[in-house]
Design a protein around this motif. Structure first.
Motif, mmCIF file in Angstrom:
data_model
loop_
_atom_site.group_PDB
_atom_site.id
_atom_site.type_symbol
_atom_site.label_atom_id
_atom_site.label_comp_id
_atom_site.label_asym_id
_atom_site.label_seq_id
_atom_site.Cartn_x
_atom_site.Cartn_y
_atom_site.Cartn_z
ATOM 1 N N LEU A 197 81.673 65.741 41.611
ATOM 2 C CA LEU A 197 82.832 65.934 40.729
ATOM 3 C C LEU A 197 83.680 64.606 40.559
ATOM 4 C CD1 LEU A 197 84.192 69.355 41.971
ATOM 5 C CD2 LEU A 197 83.098 68.843 39.665
ATOM 6 N N VAL A 198 83.657 64.029 41.754
ATOM 7 C CA VAL A 198 84.701 62.351 41.713
ATOM 8 C C VAL A 198 83.749 61.583 40.934
ATOM 9 C CG1 VAL A 198 85.182 60.673 43.039
ATOM 10 C CG2 VAL A 198 85.960 62.918 43.872
ATOM 11 N N LYS A 199 82.626 61.509 41.250
ATOM 12 C CA LYS A 199 81.646 60.587 40.233
ATOM 13 C C LYS A 199 81.661 60.753 38.754
ATOM 14 C CE LYS A 199 77.118 61.037 40.655
ATOM 15 N NZ LYS A 199 75.703 61.437 41.361
ATOM 16 N N ARG A 200 82.037 61.973 38.591
ATOM 17 C CA ARG A 200 82.327 62.369 36.912
ATOM 18 C C ARG A 200 83.722 62.228 36.507
ATOM 19 N NH1 ARG A 200 77.967 64.466 39.048
ATOM 20 N NH2 ARG A 200 75.835 64.598 37.867
ATOM 21 N N ASP A 201 84.295 61.240 37.208
ATOM 22 C CA ASP A 201 85.745 60.971 36.748
ATOM 23 C C ASP A 201 86.672 62.302 37.195
ATOM 24 O OD1 ASP A 201 87.827 59.266 36.232
ATOM 25 O OD2 ASP A 201 87.445 59.254 34.203
ATOM 26 N N CYS A 202 86.632 62.883 38.173
ATOM 27 C CA CYS A 202 87.442 64.230 38.451
ATOM 28 C C CYS A 202 88.536 63.758 39.568
ATOM 29 C CB CYS A 202 86.744 65.309 38.802
ATOM 30 S SG CYS A 202 85.814 66.057 37.118
ATOM 31 N N TYR A 203 89.469 64.323 39.487
ATOM 32 C CA TYR A 203 90.368 64.084 40.640
ATOM 33 C C TYR A 203 90.593 65.776 41.035
ATOM 34 C CZ TYR A 203 94.924 63.508 43.236
ATOM 35 O OH TYR A 203 95.889 63.253 44.232
ATOM 36 N N VAL A 204 90.268 65.955 42.289
ATOM 37 C CA VAL A 204 90.193 67.304 42.644
ATOM 38 C C VAL A 204 91.187 67.580 43.794
ATOM 39 C CG1 VAL A 204 88.573 68.975 43.872
ATOM 40 C CG2 VAL A 204 87.804 67.115 42.436
ATOM 41 N N LYS A 205 91.877 68.958 43.601
ATOM 42 C CA LYS A 205 92.545 69.384 44.780
ATOM 43 C C LYS A 205 91.849 70.674 45.288
ATOM 44 C CE LYS A 205 97.244 71.070 45.676
ATOM 45 N NZ LYS A 205 98.807 71.213 45.392
ATOM 46 N N VAL A 206 91.704 70.657 46.441
ATOM 47 C CA VAL A 206 91.048 71.829 47.073
ATOM 48 C C VAL A 206 91.868 72.813 47.619
ATOM 49 C CG1 VAL A 206 89.089 72.198 48.793
ATOM 50 C CG2 VAL A 206 89.159 69.844 47.546
ATOM 51 N N PHE A 207 92.090 73.860 47.420
ATOM 52 C CA PHE A 207 92.608 75.099 47.954
ATOM 53 C C PHE A 207 92.028 75.897 48.927
ATOM 54 C CE2 PHE A 207 94.318 74.013 43.807
ATOM 55 C CZ PHE A 207 95.929 73.863 43.967
#
Length: 368
Positions: A197-207
Motif C-alpha cells: 500500500l505504501v509503495k502505491r503512495d498510501c498513508y495507512v492508519k492501522v486500527f
C-alpha cells in the motif's frame, strides 16, 4: 511412560496417532491445530505470519533452516506459529545476508520444534484425515497426560483469534504527504500488505480488530482495507458490523483472506471450516473476469460458501481455485467492494496477483 532417549520427541494428534522425532534442543509442550505448508522457500515469513497463530506448522519441504534468518524477512514482530514439525533441521546455514541461524532465532522466542519426522507420511495423513488439534512434546511428559491436556484444547471452528494478534492501539505507516489515505482493520495484518500500500503512495492508519466504522472514518480515508488473520471469522461480530457500515456508505473497500470472509458474513453469506485448507505458494487460481490463470500464495482454513454467494443478487465470483472450485475472489455489483481469498502481497512467492492493489487504487480514484 517416559521417552527412552533424552532427545526423543513426539507429535500426538487428536485422534491418537503419534509421530516420533527429535527435539532440536528447546524443551516444552505446545498445542495447536496441525497444518502443513507446501512452499519450498519463505519459512521465516510463514513462521511470522499472524494468520498461522494457534497452529502447529508442518513444513513439507525437506530442509528447514538452511539459509538462516534475516531480520527484515518477517510478517510480524514475532513468531506466530505454536510449534514446528520438520524433516531435516539445518543447524548450520549459508547465505550472505543472513542475520543468524534458525535455531538461535527459535531459542530467543522459545519455539518448540521437532525434527527428523517422516513429514511425507505426516502430510499424507493430514491430507487424508483433515486438520486437527495436536501437541508437540519435547520434555518427556507421559503420553496419557498429553492426551488429557490435548482433549481440553478448543477446536479451531468457532475460535476467535484476531484479538490475539491485532494491534492494541492505532498506528501509522507511510508518509503523511502521500496521495491516498487508507484505514486498515488489523485482523492479523502482514507487513508486506502495508508495504504494498505504501509503495502505491498510501498513508495507512492501522486500527485494532474491534475498531468501529466511526473510528476508522475519523481518519477521513480515501479507502478501507480489511486484513488477513487467524481463526474463525464467524465470531468477529464487530468487524462484520464495521464492514456493513463501510458498504452502506459505499466507501472503496478491499479485503484479503479473513477480511474477505468478514465481507461475506456482513452480507449474510456463510463461511465454513475446510477439511484441510490451502497453504502454499503455488496454488492455481482462475480470474473469471479475464480468463487468465494466476499462481498464488494462500493460507486459510476457512472459506466462503460458494452456493450462497452464487445466489446473492449483488455478488459475483471473480476468482476460483482451480484445484477444488472454492471461491478465491468476489466483488459486489452495486458497491465499491472486492476481496480475495489469497495473498497478492506474497513474499516470497508469485507476484501474479499484485495487480489487485492497483485495482484498489483505481477504485479509490473512481470514487473521488
Amino acid at each position: 511412560m517416559k521417552y527412552s532417549n533424552r532427545n526423543q520427541a513426539l507429535l500426538l494428534l487428536a485422534d491418537g496417532t503419534i509421530f516420533y522425532g527429535k527435539s532440536i534442543g528447546i524443551e516444552g509442550t505446545v498445542f495447536g491445530e496441525v497444518c502443513y505448508n507446501t512452499g519450498m522457500t519463505g519459512y521465516q515469513e510463514i513462521f511470522t505470519d499472524p494468520s498461522y497463530f494457534g497452529q502447529i506448522m508442518v513444513a513439507s519441504n525437506a530442509h528447514i533452516g538452511n539459509y538462516g534468518t534475516n531480520e527484515v524477512e518477517v510478517e510480524a514482530d514475532k513468531i506466530m506459529i505454536s510449534g514446528l514439525v520438520c524433516k531435516n533441521f539445518s543447524f548450520n546455514h549459508s547465505r550472505v545476508n543472513s542475520t543468524e541461524g534458525l535455531k538461535e532465532y527459535f531459542e530467543k522466542q522459545n519455539l518448540v520444534t521437532i525434527s527428523d519426522v517422516d513429514t511425507r507420511a505426516l502430510v499424507s495423513y493430514i491430507r487424508d484425515n483433515g486438520a486437527m488439534n495436536a501437541v508437540i512434546c519435547t520434555d518427556g511428559t507421559p503420553i496419557e497426560e498429553l492426551k488429557k491436556q490435548l482433549a481440553a484444547v478448543p477446536d479451531m471452528e468457532g475460535l476467535e483469534l484476531a484479538s490475539k494478534v491485532s494491534t492494541k492501539e492505532p498506528y501509522f505507516v507511510g508518509e503523511p504527504t502521500a496521495k491516498y489515505k487508507i484505514s486498515a482493520l488489523d485482523l492479523g495484518i502482514k507487513k508486506n500488505i502495508l508495504r504494498n500500500l505504501v509503495k502505491r503512495d498510501c498513508y495507512v492508519k492501522v486500527f485494532p480488530f474491534d475498531a468501529t466504522y466511526e473510528d476508522m472514518k475519523s481518519f477521513s480515508p480515501d479507502g478501507y482495507f480489511l486484513s488477513n488473520g487467524p481463526g474463525d471469522p464467524d465470531p468477529l461480530l464487530v468487524a462484520q458490523e464495521t464492514a456493513k457500515k463501510i458498504l452502506e456508505n459505499n466507501n472503496p473497500v478491499f479485503g484479503i483472506c479473513l477480511g474477505h470472509q468478514v465481507l461475506a458474513l456482513a452480507n449474510g453469506i456463510s463461511t465454513y471450516k475446510m477439511f484441510n485448507g490451502h497453504r502454499g505458494i503455488n496454488h492455481p487460481v482462475k480470474n473469471l473476469l479475464t480468463g487468465k490463470g494466476e499462481i498464488t500464495s494462500q493460507n486459510h482454513g476457512f472459506a466462503v460458501v460458494r452456493e450462497e454467494l452464487e445466489k446473492h443478487p449483488d455478488f459475483e465470483i471473480t476468482h476460483e481455485h482451480i484445484n477444488d472450485g472454492t471461491v478465491a475472489g468476489m466483488r459486489m455489483k452495486s458497491k465499491n467492494c472486492f476481496s480475495v481469498q489469497y495473498h497478492p502481497e506474497a513474499s516470497p512467492g508469485p507476484h501474479d496477483a499484485s495487480y489487485l492493489f492497483d485495482e484498489f487504487i483505481e477504485n479509490i480514484e473512481k470514487a473521488k
